[in-house]
Design an enzyme around this catalytic site. Structure first.
Site, PDB file in Angstrom:
ATOM      1  N   LYS A   1     -10.806 -45.300  -2.965  1.00  0.00           N
ATOM      2  CA  LYS A   1      -9.693 -44.775  -2.163  1.00  0.00           C
ATOM      3  C   LYS A   1      -8.511 -44.351  -3.030  1.00  0.00           C
ATOM      4  O   LYS A   1      -7.952 -43.272  -2.862  1.00  0.00           O
ATOM      5  CB  LYS A   1      -9.256 -45.806  -1.120  1.00  0.00           C
ATOM      6  CG  LYS A   1     -10.331 -46.142  -0.097  1.00  0.00           C
ATOM      7  CD  LYS A   1      -9.787 -46.893   1.095  1.00  0.00           C
ATOM      8  CE  LYS A   1      -8.956 -46.004   1.975  1.00  0.00           C
ATOM      9  NZ  LYS A   1      -9.731 -44.913   2.578  1.00  0.00           N
ATOM     10  N   GLY A   2      -8.128 -45.202  -3.968  1.00  0.00           N
ATOM     11  CA  GLY A   2      -6.964 -44.870  -4.794  1.00  0.00           C
ATOM     12  C   GLY A   2      -7.191 -43.626  -5.623  1.00  0.00           C
ATOM     13  O   GLY A   2      -6.334 -42.731  -5.691  1.00  0.00           O
TER      14      GLY A   2
ATOM     15  N   ASN B   1      -9.426 -41.222  -5.089  1.00  0.00           N
ATOM     16  CA  ASN B   1      -9.510 -40.069  -4.188  1.00  0.00           C
ATOM     17  C   ASN B   1      -8.120 -39.577  -3.799  1.00  0.00           C
ATOM     18  O   ASN B   1      -7.858 -38.367  -3.755  1.00  0.00           O
ATOM     19  CB  ASN B   1     -10.265 -40.442  -2.912  1.00  0.00           C
ATOM     20  CG  ASN B   1     -11.752 -40.625  -3.125  1.00  0.00           C
ATOM     21  OD1 ASN B   1     -12.305 -40.194  -4.131  1.00  0.00           O
ATOM     22  ND2 ASN B   1     -12.396 -41.276  -2.176  1.00  0.00           N
TER      23      ASN B   1
ATOM     24  N   GLU C   1      -8.097 -52.081  -1.562  1.00  0.00           N
ATOM     25  CA  GLU C   1      -9.395 -52.275  -2.195  1.00  0.00           C
ATOM     26  C   GLU C   1      -9.267 -53.161  -3.433  1.00  0.00           C
ATOM     27  O   GLU C   1     -10.229 -53.795  -3.843  1.00  0.00           O
ATOM     28  CB  GLU C   1     -10.030 -50.931  -2.550  1.00  0.00           C
ATOM     29  CG  GLU C   1     -10.559 -50.195  -1.328  1.00  0.00           C
ATOM     30  CD  GLU C   1     -11.326 -48.932  -1.681  1.00  0.00           C
ATOM     31  OE1 GLU C   1     -12.265 -48.604  -0.936  1.00  0.00           O
ATOM     32  OE2 GLU C   1     -10.983 -48.269  -2.674  1.00  0.00           O
TER      33      GLU C   1
ATOM     34  N   ASN D   1      -5.987 -46.073   9.719  1.00  0.00           N
ATOM     35  CA  ASN D   1      -6.703 -45.293  10.723  1.00  0.00           C
ATOM     36  C   ASN D   1      -6.795 -46.122  12.006  1.00  0.00           C
ATOM     37  O   ASN D   1      -6.229 -47.216  12.094  1.00  0.00           O
ATOM     38  CB  ASN D   1      -8.083 -44.846  10.220  1.00  0.00           C
ATOM     39  CG  ASN D   1      -9.032 -46.004   9.931  1.00  0.00           C
ATOM     40  OD1 ASN D   1      -8.845 -47.124  10.421  1.00  0.00           O
ATOM     41  ND2 ASN D   1     -10.068 -45.740   9.154  1.00  0.00           N
TER      42      ASN D   1
ATOM     43  N   THR E   1      -3.658 -42.461  11.558  1.00  0.00           N
ATOM     44  CA  THR E   1      -4.566 -41.318  11.606  1.00  0.00           C
ATOM     45  C   THR E   1      -5.599 -41.537  12.701  1.00  0.00           C
ATOM     46  O   THR E   1      -6.103 -42.640  12.891  1.00  0.00           O
ATOM     47  CB  THR E   1      -5.255 -41.086  10.256  1.00  0.00           C
ATOM     48  OG1 THR E   1      -5.983 -42.249   9.859  1.00  0.00           O
ATOM     49  CG2 THR E   1      -4.213 -40.770   9.176  1.00  0.00           C
TER      50      THR E   1
ATOM     51  N   ASP F   1      -8.285 -40.382   2.843  1.00  0.00           N
ATOM     52  CA  ASP F   1      -7.694 -40.294   1.511  1.00  0.00           C
ATOM     53  C   ASP F   1      -7.036 -38.935   1.297  1.00  0.00           C
ATOM     54  O   ASP F   1      -5.989 -38.836   0.654  1.00  0.00           O
ATOM     55  CB  ASP F   1      -8.762 -40.529   0.447  1.00  0.00           C
ATOM     56  CG  ASP F   1      -9.371 -41.913   0.531  1.00  0.00           C
ATOM     57  OD1 ASP F   1      -8.677 -42.835   1.012  1.00  0.00           O
ATOM     58  OD2 ASP F   1     -10.534 -42.077   0.122  1.00  0.00           O
TER      59      ASP F   1
ATOM     60  N   SER G   1     -10.659 -30.950   4.087  1.00  0.00           N
ATOM     61  CA  SER G   1     -11.579 -31.822   3.349  1.00  0.00           C
ATOM     62  C   SER G   1     -12.868 -32.101   4.118  1.00  0.00           C
ATOM     63  O   SER G   1     -13.939 -32.234   3.519  1.00  0.00           O
ATOM     64  CB  SER G   1     -10.898 -33.145   2.989  1.00  0.00           C
ATOM     65  OG  SER G   1     -10.815 -34.014   4.102  1.00  0.00           O
TER      66      SER G   1
END
Length: 307
Positions: free
Chosen positions: A42-43, A45, A142, A186, A222, A255, A285
């Site tokens: 995640k970071g 990305n 994470e 999310n 989100t 992300d 994306s």
């Protein structure tokens, strides 16, 4: 003091993505229809998304001294991301198993943080100058919570804009919210954090209120194909989704949103406009396969926003 760009604390893993018609049951073997391997976490990305969206980005993490770690370095070099990353010979670089439904693009993920799972406050302190020099600081969950907390503390003390993407939605002391200008979960994460189902905008607003009550500055939830909810103390507005084409894969969409949002904030955008920028980034994306490779460039995002 003049600050610029985005500092991101998080995890790099190599994504191993399998496309199939369904997830196998325990003891079952099925034939898949596709496979891809590439950079993820995640970071990382979010760092790629922010860099492609035009921000100067520093990424803080740990990797192993192995082939996956070499892929990490090559990924950041290609995107112009400045790594502040420790290497360890004791633990391998992490990896993620990603199941992608072959027609809908829905996904399920198992992630093992590997070397980055050992990130600690001392690692964050070693990169404190990069955090203090940034306009926006972003982290997720994470890596260990104490590392995320230290990063948020340093950023808050320096006057940076702080963004927490609470993913995965593990349990943590709610005092962490008080360090966050923006909390960006999310729907699933918002429900896990608040106990409130986010099935519609009304539910999202109730969950947003609960996050504000915990101390967050603004809740930005989100909502997948429904866009996002920007929920602050003085305004609560629906951020519509952007349709950029056929949905191929939703992996990494969150992300993309966070990275685009952070890049726009670093550029001085109004927070609501930054949320729209993030939504457009995510909208593009999902029309592409992969995670980091699916992140759009700034010109593409601006073109979609201008339609």
């Amino acid at each position: 003091m003049s600050r610029s760009g985005v500092a991101i604390l998080g995890v790099f893993v190599v994504d191993l993505a399998f496309r199939a018609s369904n997830m196998p049951a325990i003891g079952e073997t099925i034939a898949g229809s596709g496979f891809a391997m590439g950079p993820g976490g995640k970071g990382s990305n979010q760092a790629v998304a922010a860099a492609r969206a035009g921000a100067g980005v520093t990424f803080i993490s740990r990797i192993g001294s192995d082939a996956f770690g070499e892929l990490a370095i090559k990924t950041w070099e290609a995107e112009g991301i400045r790594p502040r990353v420790a290497k360890t010979a004791d633990t391998p670089t992490g990896a993620a198993f990603i199941y992608v439904h072959e027609t809908r693009g829905d996904n399920a993920i198992i992630v093992v943080a590997g070397a980055a799972g050992g990130l600690c406050p001392a690692d964050v302190d070693a990169a404190a100058d990069a955090i203090r020099d940034s306009r926006v600081f972003v982290t997720q969950l994470e890596q260990p919570v104490d590392a995320a907390r230290r990063g948020l503390e340093l950023a808050r003390a320096a006057g940076c804009i702080t963004v927490l993407n609470p993913a995965p939605a593990i349990k943590f002391d709610s005092s962490l919210f008080t360090l966050c200008d923006y909390v960006v979960p999310n729907e699933t994460e918002a429900e896990a954090l608040t106990g409130i189902a986010v099935g519609d905008l009304a539910g999202a607003r109730r969950a947003g209120d609960a996050l504000l009550d915990k101390g967050a500055g603004t809740a930005l939830i989100t909502l997948g194909e429904r866009g996002a909810l920007f929920h602050g103390r003085d305004r609560s507005l629906h951020v519509p989704p952007f349709a950029a084409g056929k949905v191929i894969e939703t992996t990494g969409a969150g992300d993309a949103f966070v990275g685009g949002f952070a890049a726009a904030l670093a550029d001085g955008a109004d927070p609501l406009a930054a949320a729209r920028f993030g939504s457009a980034t995510a909208g593009i994306s999902v029309t592409r396969a992969g995670t980091a490779p699916s992140m759009p460039r700034r010109a593409e995002i601006e073109a979609l926003l201008g339609e």
